[in-house]
Design an enzyme around this catalytic site. Structure first.
Site, mmCIF file in Angstrom:
data_model
loop_
_atom_site.group_PDB
_atom_site.id
_atom_site.type_symbol
_atom_site.label_atom_id
_atom_site.label_comp_id
_atom_site.label_asym_id
_atom_site.label_seq_id
_atom_site.Cartn_x
_atom_site.Cartn_y
_atom_site.Cartn_z
ATOM 1 C CB CYS A 187 30.524 23.530 30.425
ATOM 2 S SG CYS A 187 28.042 23.862 30.182
ATOM 3 C CE LYS B 47 5.347 4.936 7.019
ATOM 4 N NZ LYS B 47 5.473 6.417 7.280
ATOM 5 C CE1 TYR C 267 -2.646 1.407 9.329
ATOM 6 C CE2 TYR C 267 -3.013 3.507 8.301
ATOM 7 C CZ TYR C 267 -2.654 3.488 8.931
ATOM 8 O OH TYR C 267 -1.873 3.665 10.361
ATOM 9 C CG ASP D 179 3.781 12.133 4.784
ATOM 10 O OD1 ASP D 179 4.191 12.013 6.011
ATOM 11 O OD2 ASP D 179 5.032 13.526 4.710
ATOM 12 C CD GLU E 245 -2.346 -1.606 2.547
ATOM 13 O OE1 GLU E 245 -2.083 0.134 3.767
ATOM 14 O OE2 GLU E 245 -2.921 -2.003 2.841
ATOM 15 C CB CYS F 210 27.349 25.611 34.666
ATOM 16 S SG CYS F 210 28.628 24.331 33.650
ATOM 17 C CB CYS G 44 28.525 19.662 31.400
ATOM 18 S SG CYS G 44 28.271 20.845 32.972
ATOM 19 C CE LYS H 85 9.161 6.000 7.532
ATOM 20 N NZ LYS H 85 9.879 6.851 7.937
ATOM 21 C CB CYS I 66 25.127 22.271 34.154
ATOM 22 S SG CYS I 66 25.203 22.517 32.237
HETATM 23 S S1 IVH Z 1 0.088 -0.316 8.778
HETATM 24 C C1 IVH Z 1 1.342 -1.542 13.559
HETATM 25 N N1 IVH Z 1 -0.101 1.396 6.600
HETATM 26 O O1 IVH Z 1 3.251 5.002 9.360
HETATM 27 C C2 IVH Z 1 1.220 -0.486 12.374
HETATM 28 N N2 IVH Z 1 0.384 2.607 7.846
HETATM 29 O O2 IVH Z 1 5.311 3.577 11.332
HETATM 30 C C3 IVH Z 1 1.016 -0.632 11.310
HETATM 31 N N3 IVH Z 1 0.997 5.207 7.422
HETATM 32 O O3 IVH Z 1 2.168 6.025 11.825
HETATM 33 C C4 IVH Z 1 0.496 0.401 9.893
HETATM 34 N N4 IVH Z 1 0.767 4.822 5.602
HETATM 35 O O4 IVH Z 1 0.333 6.317 10.194
HETATM 36 C C5 IVH Z 1 0.250 1.403 7.451
HETATM 37 N N5 IVH Z 1 -1.571 2.054 4.276
HETATM 38 C C6 IVH Z 1 -0.470 2.205 5.274
HETATM 39 C C7 IVH Z 1 0.279 3.501 5.954
HETATM 40 C C8 IVH Z 1 0.536 4.145 7.828
HETATM 41 C C9 IVH Z 1 0.003 5.752 6.645
HETATM 42 C C10 IVH Z 1 1.366 5.508 8.838
HETATM 43 C C11 IVH Z 1 0.619 5.272 9.891
HETATM 44 C C12 IVH Z 1 1.974 4.957 11.343
HETATM 45 C C13 IVH Z 1 2.948 5.063 10.093
HETATM 46 C C14 IVH Z 1 4.212 3.529 10.306
#
Ligand code: IVH
Length: 670
Positions: free
Chosen positions: A405, A116, A223, A118, A114, A408, A423, A311, A428
């Protein structure tokens, strides 16, 4: 209009608006024009004004936002909201696949991939199909109740298409176009702009006034299902389909992949394509598809073993390093920080980057005045990647760490085997200030509204010298501070007060005992249950606890031996700060020894009438047993409720013991 006529018209309008809204916002396929929708909404608003007795909490009119709240309630997540491990390249993905295969005793994994998104992770709770609560992730265990704001997101149905009780999770976000419009509007009135759509979404949902969120055009993709009663879903892609069937919005770009090569292909295809999406993504999430396999793989302390986040490569930008600042941390470590000419990297402005220590500065040959390449590690923490030596003019200056430092002025020391300079003055001011900031931070006591700036102010004014002083703050003192209005003072005092009931591990972590991180604090709190028990424990007792090593045990003993620490704890206790563990209990050895479930694998099937599935599962786990989803030769016991079907038949065929719900309740009653 007569009352009964109004009632039936209101009902009709709600039905129409819900249906049109679902097509427009949930499916992105409108079936009426915007004008028609708006007109019906106006009619409903005005009827509800005339006949307020017919207003309901799930009326589509709540989308425009109700009254402001004084503060957000805290919400405990029964199923923690975890984060994901990261993969940055193809090798990391293949390693993940290898680990998954090693973890599975039988069967090949298949994956669900899927985008991810943001944005901001949220959890939505529906009871009998009705939206009752929505919360932020918070620290994963405790989040904030932002129901009012979430109700303004039109793609969140207030009623599902089935009367199910379910908790779903997803990502709330601001589409790129709404973000641009919002920032243009902000610029026009001279307000500060949001750095990126994620901050804008989070900022909108964390507003106490829901009218603000209502104007922000937020959206959501769900999701996962975190809790459900009586459903027979066996895979992640089925879960997504079911979520969609309920009328919730899912992202349409997900793909089911049979092999890791297919996953890699999918990931690569989005590196370029992501720029064309109407919303921002920061990676791809890869999940083992079969829920049974997910269960087998389980979790590490922080994240599931059955999923990973790929990522996208971090954006790299060139800028000038104009100076090097020195920061004194909570433990006295002096850290050099690069001062940069501000640049935008991955959506936010970067002005500073930690240089960690002098060795690193030498290694990278960094001089003041250099042109440097900057990126954000993991897309979050700014970092100087390297110096562009070819751009040197000869004007650049060498940097040397100070001997004293910067805060301090006491002499800095280099502890054995450490690169860092420290320090070691316990008085401090920088260390004290940082210690306070740590105490109020999210994984520690989590005091909202108390950031670095306010702490610095409180400290500078002499109002707070140690953490106990935080609980002694008075309205009259706070109101004197710059940028503190009546409302913020009230909110702050409330926020401080509510942290008095925190479970022990938050306090323990907040105290900042060397080597005791959030996880160790939890282990200690669960094991010892009270701070007295930890104070009384000797080195051997501490070391015998699973995951507590020598270094940590030593540090804990040394910490609690200090008279100042004992006084501080006494003071906090008198101020009403809770010092016991209040989270889920570990089963006592006595209970477990007696337990018929110890190390047994148990399957729950059919409809339980007196307990929920979760309650039954918790009971079994508390007694040392494991609950799995399907019946096999390895199953020790099946608990069968009403209308049990194929699992019961299979258990009988394999000659596995079967208990009724009644029998289960009797056996587990203490
Ligand atoms: S699954 C057990 N699916 O990414 C965690 N997360 O580090 C299961 N996020 O803050 C998360 N899109 O909110 C999943 N399709 C997706 C996502 C997703 C964005 C975010 C999620 C979480 C972070 C995961």
């Amino acid at each position: 209009m007569e009352k009964h006529e109004a009632k039936s018209r209101i009902e009709k309008l709600r039905e129409l608006l819900n249906e049109y809204g679902h097509h427009y916002y949930g499916l992105d396929k409108p079936i009426v024009s915007d004008a028609e929708y708006d007109q019906l909404m106006q009619e409903l608003i005005s009827l509800e004004e005339q006949f307020p007795e017919f207003i309901t909490s799930d009326s589509p009119t709540v989308r425009v936002g109700g009254e402001p709240l004084p503060f957000f309630d805290k919400v405990q997540h029964d199923v923690p909201m975890l984060s994901l491990g990261n993969a940055f390249n193809e090798d990391d993905l293949r390693d993940f696949d290898r680990r998954v295969r090693q973890g599975l005793t039988n069967g090949e994994p298949t994956y669900s991939c899927e985008l991810k998104i943001d944005g901001l992770a949220v959890s939505l709770k529906y009871e009998q199909g009705k939206f009752v609560r929505g919360a932020t992730r918070g620290d994963g265990t405790i989040g904030e109740d932002i129901t009012q704001n979430l109700k303004t997101i039109r793609s969140i149905p207030l009623r599902l298409k089935e009367e199910v009780t379910i908790e779903v999770r997803g990502e709330a976000f601001m589409p790129k176009s709404s973000f641009t419009t919002l920032n243009e509007a902000k610029e026009a009135v001279g307000e500060e702009k949001f750095a990126n759509p994620r901050n804008a979404a989070a900022g909108s949902l964390r507003q106490l006034n829901p009218k603000v969120a209502a104007k922000r055009n937020l959206d959501i993709f769900l999701y996962s299902i975190s809790r459900i009663e009586n459903e027979t879903i066996t895979s992640h892609h089925q879960a997504l389909n079911y979520i969609k069937q309920l009328g919730l919005k899912i992202n349409q770009e997900s793909r089911y992949c049979k092999r890791i090569d297919e996953v890699i292909e999918y990931v690569q295809s989005w590196v370029e394509k992501r720029a064309n999406l109407p919303y921002e993504i920061d990676g791809i999430v890869i999940k083992v598809d079969a829920l049974e396999q997910q269960k087998t793989l389980g979790f590490t302390a922080k994240s599931p073993r059955w999923a990973i986040a790929y990522k996208f490569p971090a954006e790299e930008v060139v800028t000038k390093l104009t100076g090097i600042d020195l920061n004194v941390g909570r433990t006295g470590v002096v850290t050099p920080t690069a001062i940069l000419e501000p640049v935008t990297v991955a959506g936010t402005t970067v002005k500073r980057a930690s240089l960690h220590n002098e060795d690193l500065i030498r290694e990278k040959d960094i001089k003041i005045g250099d042109s440097v390449v900057v990126k954000k590690a993991g897309d979050i923490i700014p970092e100087v990647v390297n110096v562009l030596l070819e751009l040197r003019t000869g004007e650049e200056q060498d940097f040397h760490m100070p001997t004293h430092c910067p805060e301090c002025e006491s002499e800095l020391v280099r502890l054995e085997e450490e690169v860092a300079l420290r320090c070691i003055n316990p008085k401090c001011p920088a260390q004290i200030r940082e210690g306070l900031t740590h105490f109020v931070s999210r994984n520690a006591m989590n005091i909202d509204g108390l950031g670095e700036r306010v702490i610095a102010q409180l400290f500078a004014e002499g109002l707070v010298e140690d953490v106990a002083d935080l609980y002694k703050l008075k309205r009259e003192q706070l109101i004197e501070l710059e940028r503190m209005g009546e409302k913020s003072v009230e909110n702050l005092l409330n926020a401080i007060e509510t942290t008095k009931i925190n479970s022990l591990e938050k306090l323990l972590f907040g105290l900042g005992i060397r080597f005791v991180g959030a996880k160790a604090a939890k282990t200690l709190a669960m094991h010892f249950e009270t701070i007295e028990a930890i104070q009384e424990a000797d080195f051997e007792t501490l070391k015998s606890v699973n995951e507590i090593g020598e270094k940590m045990a030593n540090s804990i003993v040394n910490y609690f031996e200090q008279v100042e620490v004992q006084d501080l704890i006494g003071e906090l206790r008198e101020l009403g700060v809770n010092m016991t563990y209040t989270g889920p209990k570990l089963p006592s050895t006595e209970d477990v020894k007696e337990s018929p479930f110890l190390n047994k694998t148990i399957v729950l099937t059919g409809k339980l009438t007196q307990l929920t599935r979760d309650e039954a599962k918790q009971k079994i786990e508390a007694l040392g047993g494991k609950v799995t989803g399907s019946v096999s030769k390895k199953t020790d016991l099946v608990v069968a409720g009403e209308d049990a079907g194929s699992k019961l038949a299979k258990a009988e065929q394999l000659g596995i013991t079967v208990w009724s719900e009644e029998q289960f309740i009797q056996e587990t009653a203490n």
